[in-house]
Design a protein around this motif. Structure first.
Motif, PDB file in Angstrom:
ATOM      1  N   GLU A 182     112.121  12.389  64.942  1.00  0.00           N
ATOM      2  CA  GLU A 182     110.811  11.816  64.685  1.00  0.00           C
ATOM      3  C   GLU A 182     109.860  11.905  65.881  1.00  0.00           C
ATOM      4  O   GLU A 182     109.772  10.991  66.682  1.00  0.00           O
ATOM      5  CB  GLU A 182     111.001  10.390  64.217  1.00  0.00           C
ATOM      6  N   ASN A 184     105.907  12.232  67.314  1.00  0.00           N
ATOM      7  CA  ASN A 184     104.569  11.886  66.841  1.00  0.00           C
ATOM      8  C   ASN A 184     104.454  10.593  66.071  1.00  0.00           C
ATOM      9  O   ASN A 184     103.455  10.369  65.431  1.00  0.00           O
ATOM     10  CB  ASN A 184     104.076  12.979  65.876  1.00  0.00           C
ATOM     11  N   SER A 185     105.516   9.802  66.013  1.00  0.00           N
ATOM     12  CA  SER A 185     105.447   8.695  65.069  1.00  0.00           C
ATOM     13  C   SER A 185     104.512   7.602  65.574  1.00  0.00           C
ATOM     14  O   SER A 185     104.075   6.769  64.807  1.00  0.00           O
ATOM     15  CB  SER A 185     106.837   8.130  64.817  1.00  0.00           C
ATOM     16  N   LEU A 224     103.061 -10.582  52.412  1.00  0.00           N
ATOM     17  CA  LEU A 224     102.097 -10.014  53.357  1.00  0.00           C
ATOM     18  C   LEU A 224     102.795  -9.541  54.629  1.00  0.00           C
ATOM     19  O   LEU A 224     102.535  -8.455  55.143  1.00  0.00           O
ATOM     20  CB  LEU A 224     101.035 -11.056  53.729  1.00  0.00           C
ATOM     21  N   THR A 226     105.964  -8.710  55.041  1.00  0.00           N
ATOM     22  CA  THR A 226     106.793  -7.544  54.710  1.00  0.00           C
ATOM     23  C   THR A 226     105.953  -6.271  54.690  1.00  0.00           C
ATOM     24  O   THR A 226     106.331  -5.234  55.225  1.00  0.00           O
ATOM     25  CB  THR A 226     107.445  -7.740  53.323  1.00  0.00           C
ATOM     26  N   MET A 227     104.795  -6.413  54.067  1.00  0.00           N
ATOM     27  CA  MET A 227     103.905  -5.266  53.957  1.00  0.00           C
ATOM     28  C   MET A 227     103.499  -4.771  55.341  1.00  0.00           C
ATOM     29  O   MET A 227     103.519  -3.573  55.619  1.00  0.00           O
ATOM     30  CB  MET A 227     102.657  -5.737  53.200  1.00  0.00           C
ATOM     31  N   LYS A 230     106.570  -3.184  57.125  1.00  0.00           N
ATOM     32  CA  LYS A 230     106.934  -1.922  56.497  1.00  0.00           C
ATOM     33  C   LYS A 230     105.973  -0.811  56.896  1.00  0.00           C
ATOM     34  O   LYS A 230     106.360   0.351  57.027  1.00  0.00           O
ATOM     35  CB  LYS A 230     106.917  -2.111  54.975  1.00  0.00           C
ATOM     36  N   ALA A 231     104.742  -1.169  57.116  1.00  0.00           N
ATOM     37  CA  ALA A 231     103.717  -0.173  57.419  1.00  0.00           C
ATOM     38  C   ALA A 231     103.884   0.426  58.809  1.00  0.00           C
ATOM     39  O   ALA A 231     103.269   1.447  59.119  1.00  0.00           O
ATOM     40  CB  ALA A 231     102.331  -0.801  57.289  1.00  0.00           C
ATOM     41  N   LYS A 232     104.740  -0.207  59.643  1.00  0.00           N
ATOM     42  CA  LYS A 232     104.971   0.311  61.007  1.00  0.00           C
ATOM     43  C   LYS A 232     103.648   0.621  61.713  1.00  0.00           C
ATOM     44  O   LYS A 232     103.456   1.712  62.258  1.00  0.00           O
ATOM     45  CB  LYS A 232     105.837   1.564  60.959  1.00  0.00           C
ATOM     46  N   LEU A 233     102.751  -0.328  61.697  1.00  0.00           N
ATOM     47  CA  LEU A 233     101.426  -0.103  62.264  1.00  0.00           C
ATOM     48  C   LEU A 233     101.480  -0.050  63.781  1.00  0.00           C
ATOM     49  O   LEU A 233     102.277  -0.744  64.408  1.00  0.00           O
ATOM     50  CB  LEU A 233     100.485  -1.232  61.829  1.00  0.00           C
ATOM     51  N   SER A 234     100.609   0.765  64.341  1.00  0.00           N
ATOM     52  CA  SER A 234     100.449   0.787  65.797  1.00  0.00           C
ATOM     53  C   SER A 234      99.478  -0.317  66.194  1.00  0.00           C
ATOM     54  O   SER A 234      98.793  -0.899  65.340  1.00  0.00           O
ATOM     55  CB  SER A 234      99.913   2.140  66.236  1.00  0.00           C
ATOM     56  N   GLU A 237      95.995   0.480  65.070  1.00  0.00           N
ATOM     57  CA  GLU A 237      95.770   0.260  63.633  1.00  0.00           C
ATOM     58  C   GLU A 237      95.580  -1.223  63.331  1.00  0.00           C
ATOM     59  O   GLU A 237      94.763  -1.604  62.494  1.00  0.00           O
ATOM     60  CB  GLU A 237      96.936   0.842  62.819  1.00  0.00           C
ATOM     61  N   ILE A 240      92.152  -2.150  63.968  1.00  0.00           N
ATOM     62  CA  ILE A 240      91.254  -1.806  62.858  1.00  0.00           C
ATOM     63  C   ILE A 240      91.262  -2.918  61.810  1.00  0.00           C
ATOM     64  O   ILE A 240      90.214  -3.335  61.308  1.00  0.00           O
ATOM     65  CB  ILE A 240      91.676  -0.458  62.216  1.00  0.00           C
ATOM     66  N   LEU A 241      92.451  -3.413  61.512  1.00  0.00           N
ATOM     67  CA  LEU A 241      92.545  -4.486  60.525  1.00  0.00           C
ATOM     68  C   LEU A 241      91.796  -5.729  61.007  1.00  0.00           C
ATOM     69  O   LEU A 241      91.116  -6.406  60.232  1.00  0.00           O
ATOM     70  CB  LEU A 241      94.018  -4.828  60.248  1.00  0.00           C
TER      71      LEU A 241
ATOM     72  N   LEU B 183     113.362  -2.113  53.434  1.00  0.00           N
ATOM     73  CA  LEU B 183     112.168  -2.920  53.173  1.00  0.00           C
ATOM     74  C   LEU B 183     111.389  -2.418  51.974  1.00  0.00           C
ATOM     75  O   LEU B 183     110.462  -3.062  51.514  1.00  0.00           O
ATOM     76  CB  LEU B 183     111.253  -2.898  54.401  1.00  0.00           C
ATOM     77  N   MET B 227      96.857   4.667  57.078  1.00  0.00           N
ATOM     78  CA  MET B 227      97.533   3.378  57.150  1.00  0.00           C
ATOM     79  C   MET B 227      98.086   2.976  55.778  1.00  0.00           C
ATOM     80  O   MET B 227      99.219   2.525  55.655  1.00  0.00           O
ATOM     81  CB  MET B 227      96.489   2.354  57.601  1.00  0.00           C
ATOM     82  N   LYS B 230     101.006   5.308  54.810  1.00  0.00           N
ATOM     83  CA  LYS B 230     102.178   5.031  55.639  1.00  0.00           C
ATOM     84  C   LYS B 230     102.881   3.755  55.184  1.00  0.00           C
ATOM     85  O   LYS B 230     104.099   3.638  55.282  1.00  0.00           O
ATOM     86  CB  LYS B 230     101.721   4.900  57.099  1.00  0.00           C
ATOM     87  N   ALA B 231     102.104   2.826  54.689  1.00  0.00           N
ATOM     88  CA  ALA B 231     102.661   1.527  54.305  1.00  0.00           C
ATOM     89  C   ALA B 231     103.531   1.612  53.055  1.00  0.00           C
ATOM     90  O   ALA B 231     104.278   0.682  52.756  1.00  0.00           O
ATOM     91  CB  ALA B 231     101.527   0.535  54.082  1.00  0.00           C
ATOM     92  N   GLU B 237     101.830  -4.735  45.517  1.00  0.00           N
ATOM     93  CA  GLU B 237     101.287  -5.014  46.851  1.00  0.00           C
ATOM     94  C   GLU B 237      99.812  -4.640  46.927  1.00  0.00           C
ATOM     95  O   GLU B 237      99.009  -5.336  47.549  1.00  0.00           O
ATOM     96  CB  GLU B 237     102.102  -4.285  47.920  1.00  0.00           C
TER      97      GLU B 237
END
Lengths: 249, 249
Positions: A182, A184-185, A224, A226-227, A230-234, A237, A240-241, B183, B227, B230-231, B237
């Protein structure tokens, strides 16, 4: 650790009919790092402009290719030969997968032997007589929808298996991890950043009466979280949210 | 033991330039048991006699192929998309081997999801914007001698890996597909649901002046789409996200 050369491998096209396929074969060989091309009795003569047109950066392989009048001469310096056929025939040869064939062949090559990959004419493949020259027969699995592979496609798959083998070997040699693991993740934000986003989101949602059924509030919060996990956000990111939340509330 | 259907897989050719390559792609698909071909904006128009000439027993795939004017429409029923590129670019996507990509995709498919294999135009591949629609990016390892693979050759290798996966699975009747990720609770929502969430979110963000720097609007949109893909969100959801949006706006 001693550096080992990639196994020496040659491709032998036996009586190819269309020059375009020779060109496409040369392209595929260059794609997967095989240089030595030997052509036995090309139907359309040699050299061939059509072959060059299809070679796309593999022209040097066509230039270095050697033409033979008979199969025997084309394989005389080789020590281990893989033949390819569409269907297994009633021969006293081992029929194996391309992957297994490359594995066995490269083991041979690493012992200083010289490997050939032999492919037959487009219409009927290799004759039983030609197959007798092989050590093993490799058959690419195909669907019953259409068993007839294009010559260069068949070579592509065997050459690809060779490339994979070389890469794997080089990595083992240097004790490196796989290059196609993996990459570039992107770094995943630490949990605390997810928590602080939720800590900011939830009061806003409460104010806006998002949790219409109070008993289900915790369940919804879990969903929420879990979501977000699961999204493995940086981290960026998540920023941004935060920005979206700021804009909306 | 319950019989599991082979994963549903579709091939999406994005703006292919040469009809010959579409024909060769159809041949390869039939070789490896993939039926669904979707073509977005073929340069040379459709239908194509040249494509038929190259299809060699894969003509039925050309006949059943569907033509689209835009990528969005071609993928709206799909839930997991593999994109192929020659070189890894600086995108926030996982870059993996074809084998790994097929493995992940087929696990997805075994959960009732629908997989797409997306390939770009011959000259320049997929644009960064098109790549944003993918879950993973598969890069076929190539030699530094020549990194440029023919379109149908690249597809052949990925389709071959698919075939191997299906065969292996059929031979190991006992091996059930493992869940893709712990997940990953539900089935992944099809792309059209992600699109309709974005279609609703973006006007709200515009009204609220979220896009403070207009030049960066498209870049930010791509980040949001990435995003959401990826999620791997389920339909339920996404409904939660709609609910949040309703509450906040």
């Amino acid at each position: 650790m001693e550096k080992i050369e990639p196994p020496h491998v040659a491709v032998i096209l036996v009586a190819p009919q269309m020059s375009e396929n020779i060109g496409a074969a040369a392209r595929v060989m260059s794609n997967f790092g095989i240089r030595s091309l030997r052509i036995v009795n090309p139907r359309d003569g040699w050299p061939s402009d059509k072959a060059v047109q299809l070679a796309a950066h593999g022209e040097f392989i066509l230039k270095e290719a050697i033409i033979y009048n008979e199969l025997n001469a084309a394989i005389e310096d080789l020590t281990f030969i893989i033949a390819t056929t569409a269907t297994s025939r009633n021969l006293n040869k081992e029929v194996i997968s391309p992957r297994k064939a490359i594995e066995i062949a490269c083991l041979q090559a690493s012992q200083g032997n010289r490997v050939g990959i032999m492919l037959g004419r487009e219409s009927t493949g290799l004759t039983n007589n030609e197959l007798e020259y092989a050590d093993v027969i490799a058959t690419i699995p195909t669907s019953s929808l259409n068993r007839s592979l294009n010559l260069a496609q068949a070579l592509a798959i065997i050459a690809y298996e060779y490339m994979l083998h070389v890469i794997q070997h080089e990595n083992n040699e240097k004790d490196k991890y796989l290059p196609y693991a993996e990459l570039n993740s992107g770094a995943i934000a630490p949990r605390r950043e997810i928590k602080s986003f939720l800590d900011r989101l939830v009061p806003i949602l409460e104010r806006e009466r998002f949790f219409s059924i109070p008993q289900k509030r915790d369940q919804m919060l879990n969903k929420l979280r879990t979501m977000l996990i699961k999204a493995k956000l940086s981290s960026s990111e998540l920023r941004i949210l935060h920005g979206i939340l700021r804009a909306l509330s």
